[in-house]
Design a protein around this motif. Structure first.
Motif, PDB file in Angstrom:
ATOM      1  N   CYS A 252       0.897  -1.177  -0.036  1.00  0.00           N
ATOM      2  CA  CYS A 252      -0.128  -0.034   0.125  1.00  0.00           C
ATOM      3  C   CYS A 252       0.990   1.234  -0.008  1.00  0.00           C
ATOM      4  N   TYR A 253       0.632   2.316  -0.925  1.00  0.00           N
ATOM      5  CA  TYR A 253       1.464   3.190  -1.188  1.00  0.00           C
ATOM      6  C   TYR A 253       0.637   4.579  -1.723  1.00  0.00           C
ATOM      7  N   PRO A 254       1.135   5.633  -1.371  1.00  0.00           N
ATOM      8  CA  PRO A 254       0.384   6.937  -1.759  1.00  0.00           C
ATOM      9  C   PRO A 254       0.369   7.137  -3.427  1.00  0.00           C
ATOM     10  N   TRP A 255      -0.050   6.389  -4.271  1.00  0.00           N
ATOM     11  CA  TRP A 255       0.208   6.821  -5.836  1.00  0.00           C
ATOM     12  C   TRP A 255       0.066   8.187  -6.089  1.00  0.00           C
ATOM     13  N   PRO A 256      -1.116   8.797  -5.726  1.00  0.00           N
ATOM     14  CA  PRO A 256      -1.285  10.209  -6.176  1.00  0.00           C
ATOM     15  C   PRO A 256      -0.184  11.259  -5.603  1.00  0.00           C
ATOM     16  N   LEU A 257       0.575  11.110  -4.704  1.00  0.00           N
ATOM     17  CA  LEU A 257       1.590  11.741  -4.091  1.00  0.00           C
ATOM     18  C   LEU A 257       2.880  11.274  -4.564  1.00  0.00           C
ATOM     19  N   LEU A 258       3.201  10.055  -4.543  1.00  0.00           N
ATOM     20  CA  LEU A 258       4.426   9.313  -4.724  1.00  0.00           C
ATOM     21  C   LEU A 258       4.725   8.823  -6.055  1.00  0.00           C
ATOM     22  N   GLY A 259       3.490   8.375  -6.732  1.00  0.00           N
ATOM     23  CA  GLY A 259       3.748   7.755  -7.992  1.00  0.00           C
ATOM     24  C   GLY A 259       3.863   6.304  -7.737  1.00  0.00           C
TER      25      GLY A 259
END
Length: 205
Positions: free
Chosen positions: A115-122
């Motif tokens: 799980c990872y913040p795609w909108p902020l970190l890609g």
């Protein structure tokens, strides 16, 4: 027995065991069939890995460094605050910002998957998804940080945050000294993807 046969007879046996090699084999097959253009694929991956994502997060961090009212709002409700900047969507529905400061260093992991913040970190880096990182950063965070080149004072507390499908984290790294008077664009250049995960520090100007 019905299953007494060589593994080599199974179609999956033709695929390499390593996931990265499997991906490469599939990419090669799709390229040979003319279904994808490797150059176009490389551009898309580079864009999401190094431009769109981390640049968004860097803008959030730079604004938090420069604007105390924004920083307070970000720490209070990161989801709404980054959404107001246009950063929202899948993998970024529930955001929490955690702040590095004197005596405290934050680092993020997802122990169950990636799980990872795609909108902020890609796109998440390969090491973030690896079993080794996911297991070791919880048990020995200082050693993992040292391997990333981050040496912290012994009296600095290390807080490990475990991302889930319900919540994802953004680390606000400490603002480097000597950056007074720098505008938002200049500050953004100091913010790295790893510093927003916690495995790195902001660049020194």
């Amino acid at each position: 027995m019905p299953h007494d046969h060589s593994d080599h007879d199974h179609p999956h046996a033709l695929l390499p065991p390593d996931p990265a090699l499997r991906i490469k084999a599939l990419e090669t097959l799709l390229t040979q069939k003319g279904l994808i253009d490797p150059a176009a694929l490389d551009v898309i991956i580079d864009t999401y890995e190094n431009k769109i994502g981390p640049r968004n997060g860097a803008r959030v961090v730079a604004r938090a460094w420069a604007d105390q009212e924004f920083r307070s709002a970000l720490l209070a409700d990161a989801t709404a605050t980054v959404a107001d900047m246009g950063f929202f969507g899948r993998q970024g529905e529930h955001m929490v910002a955690v702040e590095n400061a004197d005596g405290v260093h934050n680092i993020v992991v997802c122990t169950l998957c990636s799980c990872y913040p795609w909108p902020l970190l890609g796109i998440p880096p390969g090491w973030y998804k690896s079993d080794a990182y996911r297991a070791r950063v919880v048990r020995e965070p200082r050693k993992v940080l040292a391997e990333f080149g981050v040496a912290l004072p012994k009296d600095t507390a290390v807080r490990v945050w475990d991302s889930t499908a319900e919540v994802r984290y953004l680390v606000i790294p400490e603002r480097p000294a000597g950056t007074d008077g720098m505008d938002e664009e200049a500050l953004m250049a100091l913010v790295t993807r790893d510093s927003m995960i916690g495995t790195g520090l902001a660049r020194v100007p």
